[in-house]
Write a protein that holds these residues in place. Structure first.
Motif, PDB file in Angstrom:
ATOM      1  N   SER A  41       0.815  -1.226   0.000  1.00 16.10           N
ATOM      2  CA  SER A  41       0.000   0.000   0.000  1.00 16.10           C
ATOM      3  C   SER A  41       0.842   1.266   0.000  1.00 16.10           C
ATOM      4  N   ASP A  42       2.125   1.139   0.384  1.00 19.77           N
ATOM      5  CA  ASP A  42       3.016   2.292   0.556  1.00 19.77           C
ATOM      6  C   ASP A  42       2.521   3.244   1.641  1.00 19.77           C
ATOM      7  N   SER A  43       1.676   2.737   2.536  1.00 20.28           N
ATOM      8  CA  SER A  43       1.101   3.608   3.560  1.00 20.28           C
ATOM      9  C   SER A  43       1.010   2.893   4.901  1.00 20.28           C
ATOM     10  N   LEU A  44       1.435   3.580   5.945  1.00 15.82           N
ATOM     11  CA  LEU A  44       1.308   3.044   7.295  1.00 15.82           C
ATOM     12  C   LEU A  44      -0.163   2.984   7.720  1.00 15.82           C
ATOM     13  N   LEU A  45      -1.011   3.806   7.096  1.00 14.27           N
ATOM     14  CA  LEU A  45      -2.429   3.795   7.429  1.00 14.27           C
ATOM     15  C   LEU A  45      -3.067   2.441   7.123  1.00 14.27           C
ATOM     16  N   ALA A  46      -2.551   1.765   6.114  1.00 17.59           N
ATOM     17  CA  ALA A  46      -3.104   0.456   5.752  1.00 17.59           C
ATOM     18  C   ALA A  46      -2.840  -0.577   6.836  1.00 17.59           C
ATOM     19  N   SER A  47      -1.607  -0.660   7.316  1.00 21.49           N
ATOM     20  CA  SER A  47      -1.300  -1.628   8.372  1.00 21.49           C
ATOM     21  C   SER A  47      -1.958  -1.226   9.689  1.00 21.49           C
ATOM     22  N   ILE A  48      -2.079   0.084   9.934  1.00 31.72           N
ATOM     23  CA  ILE A  48      -2.809   0.549  11.115  1.00 31.72           C
ATOM     24  C   ILE A  48      -4.262   0.081  11.039  1.00 31.72           C
ATOM     25  N   GLY A  49      -4.868   0.222   9.864  1.00 32.86           N
ATOM     26  CA  GLY A  49      -6.258  -0.190   9.692  1.00 32.86           C
ATOM     27  C   GLY A  49      -6.460  -1.673   9.905  1.00 32.86           C
ATOM     28  N   LEU A  50      -5.573  -2.494   9.327  1.00 31.18           N
ATOM     29  CA  LEU A  50      -5.689  -3.943   9.494  1.00 31.18           C
ATOM     30  C   LEU A  50      -5.471  -4.343  10.949  1.00 31.18           C
ATOM     31  N   HIS A  51      -4.457  -3.776  11.568  1.00 34.71           N
ATOM     32  CA  HIS A  51      -4.150  -4.084  12.976  1.00 34.71           C
ATOM     33  C   HIS A  51      -5.321  -3.675  13.872  1.00 34.71           C
ATOM     34  N   TRP A  52      -5.869  -2.498  13.644  1.00 38.15           N
ATOM     35  CA  TRP A  52      -7.005  -2.029  14.440  1.00 38.15           C
ATOM     36  C   TRP A  52      -8.220  -2.914  14.231  1.00 38.15           C
ATOM     37  N   ALA A  53      -8.470  -3.307  12.983  1.00 37.73           N
ATOM     38  CA  ALA A  53      -9.620  -4.161  12.684  1.00 37.73           C
ATOM     39  C   ALA A  53      -9.507  -5.490  13.422  1.00 37.73           C
ATOM     40  N   ILE A  54      -8.339  -6.112  13.368  1.00 40.03           N
ATOM     41  CA  ILE A  54      -8.144  -7.401  14.031  1.00 40.03           C
ATOM     42  C   ILE A  54      -8.340  -7.275  15.539  1.00 40.03           C
ATOM     43  N   ASN A  55      -7.737  -6.260  16.138  1.00 31.15           N
ATOM     44  CA  ASN A  55      -7.804  -6.113  17.595  1.00 31.15           C
ATOM     45  C   ASN A  55      -9.172  -5.633  18.078  1.00 31.15           C
ATOM     46  N   SER A  56      -9.691  -4.570  17.477  1.00 34.78           N
ATOM     47  CA  SER A  56     -10.933  -3.982  17.978  1.00 34.78           C
ATOM     48  C   SER A  56     -12.159  -4.797  17.617  1.00 34.78           C
ATOM     49  N   ALA A  57     -12.220  -5.283  16.381  1.00 32.70           N
ATOM     50  CA  ALA A  57     -13.335  -6.169  16.032  1.00 32.70           C
ATOM     51  C   ALA A  57     -13.254  -7.428  16.881  1.00 32.70           C
ATOM     52  N   GLY A  58     -12.024  -7.836  17.205  1.00 30.91           N
ATOM     53  CA  GLY A  58     -11.845  -8.986  18.085  1.00 30.91           C
ATOM     54  C   GLY A  58     -12.392  -8.736  19.478  1.00 30.91           C
ATOM     55  N   VAL A  59     -12.178  -7.538  19.995  1.00 31.88           N
ATOM     56  CA  VAL A  59     -12.701  -7.186  21.319  1.00 31.88           C
ATOM     57  C   VAL A  59     -14.223  -7.271  21.330  1.00 31.88           C
ATOM     58  N   ILE A  60     -14.869  -6.730  20.307  1.00 34.90           N
ATOM     59  CA  ILE A  60     -16.331  -6.767  20.237  1.00 34.90           C
ATOM     60  C   ILE A  60     -16.822  -8.206  20.088  1.00 34.90           C
ATOM     61  N   ALA A  61     -16.121  -8.989  19.265  1.00 30.98           N
ATOM     62  CA  ALA A  61     -16.498 -10.395  19.100  1.00 30.98           C
ATOM     63  C   ALA A  61     -16.357 -11.154  20.416  1.00 30.98           C
ATOM     64  N   VAL A  62     -15.292 -10.881  21.153  1.00 26.93           N
ATOM     65  CA  VAL A  62     -15.066 -11.511  22.456  1.00 26.93           C
ATOM     66  C   VAL A  62     -16.188 -11.123  23.429  1.00 26.93           C
ATOM     67  N   ALA A  63     -16.570  -9.848  23.408  1.00 22.73           N
ATOM     68  CA  ALA A  63     -17.646  -9.401  24.285  1.00 22.73           C
ATOM     69  C   ALA A  63     -18.956 -10.118  23.957  1.00 22.73           C
ATOM     70  N   ILE A  64     -19.222 -10.310  22.670  1.00 26.37           N
ATOM     71  CA  ILE A  64     -20.436 -11.025  22.264  1.00 26.37           C
ATOM     72  C   ILE A  64     -20.389 -12.471  22.760  1.00 26.37           C
ATOM     73  N   ALA A  65     -19.245 -13.127  22.539  1.00 26.36           N
ATOM     74  CA  ALA A  65     -19.099 -14.532  22.926  1.00 26.36           C
ATOM     75  C   ALA A  65     -19.145 -14.720  24.435  1.00 26.36           C
ATOM     76  N   SER A  66     -18.667 -13.726  25.185  1.00 22.87           N
ATOM     77  CA  SER A  66     -18.536 -13.868  26.634  1.00 22.87           C
ATOM     78  C   SER A  66     -19.793 -13.476  27.395  1.00 22.87           C
ATOM     79  N   THR A  67     -20.700 -12.759  26.759  1.00 25.00           N
ATOM     80  CA  THR A  67     -21.878 -12.254  27.473  1.00 25.00           C
ATOM     81  C   THR A  67     -23.186 -12.910  27.045  1.00 25.00           C
ATOM     82  N   ARG A  68     -23.145 -13.748  26.049  1.00 23.51           N
ATOM     83  CA  ARG A  68     -24.424 -14.363  25.623  1.00 23.51           C
ATOM     84  C   ARG A  68     -24.632 -15.727  26.273  1.00 23.51           C
TER      85      ARG A  68
END
Length: 233
Positions: free
Chosen positions: A206-233
């Protein structure tokens, strides 16, 4: 001149690693860790710039922002889709984590504030911005990717210890005790190292740090929400 040049290379690499370790220690030691992480990221950018890297080599050139955001958006869609598939299968046990048993407020704060500012931006600037940029500038893309990813994997050894204590799947899969904890750390380091290679490749393509930031954020933050769903239902 050659010896002097080599010496300067290692001095700048050592300086970058020293700032990274100091930042890591401070982030773990203080309550206002998000602010420290942001400050550490700024200091690292300055170190990278002083070491001779251009904004393009740091992945922060303005001309790459649009491309980086497009990559980040695509990454978010793919990652959310993967987590959604996991949540509708028996594999959702892998996401259960006692740290999110108390409800959604902690999960949203973590996903939208702590993760992006306290972890993702700081780590991406460190590993795929400054360190990767220096290694690539001084040696090659292959060296930059392998070395930074190896360090990135080892970097996550301590967090893996906390994960072993909190994640339900660790108890289900293992017999418990030191052997299970060690196995969790090893698997985490290896998988994170592989993840580092993928993030480096996204950064390169991508030639951009924003791309790796976006992927890293998606994996971690979407993971947090997924974990919250799995842990509270």
């Amino acid at each position: 001149r050659t010896e002097c040049g080599r010496s300067m290379r290692f001095r700048w690499i050592a300086t970058t690693l020293a700032v990274m370790l100091a930042g890591y220690g401070l982030i773990r030691a203080v309550d206002f860790d998000v602010a420290v992480a942001v400050l550490a990221a700024v200091v690292l950018v300055l170190v990278g710039h002083w070491s001779g890297l251009s904004w393009d080599e740091l992945g922060l050139a303005r001309t790459t922002w649009r491309r980086g955001l497009v990559w980040a958006g695509c990454a978010l869609l793919i990652v959310v889709g993967v987590y959604a598939l996991i949540l509708i299968t028996p594999l959702d046990v892998l996401l259960e984590d006692e740290r999110y048993d108390d409800g959604w407020r902690q999960a949203w704060v973590t996903a939208l504030l702590v993760v992006p500012l306290g972890t993702v931006v700081w780590e991406e600037v460190a590993f795929r911005g400054v360190l990767w940029g220096q290694l690539r500038h001084y040696w090659s893309t292959r060296v930059a990717t392998l070395v930074s990813s190896l360090i990135f994997g080892v970097w996550h050894a301590i967090p893996a210890l906390r994960f072993a204590d909190a994640n339900e799947a660790v108890d289900v899969a293992g017999a418990g005790g030191d052997a299970t904890t060690l196995g969790t750390v090893i698997v985490t380091v290896v998988l994170t190292g592989i993840g580092g290679v993928i993030l480096c490749e996204v950064r390169r393509r991508s030639d951009s740090l924003l791309a790796s930031i976006g992927l890293h954020w998606a994996i971690n933050s979407a993971g947090v929400i997924a974990v919250a769903i799995a842990s509270t239902r």
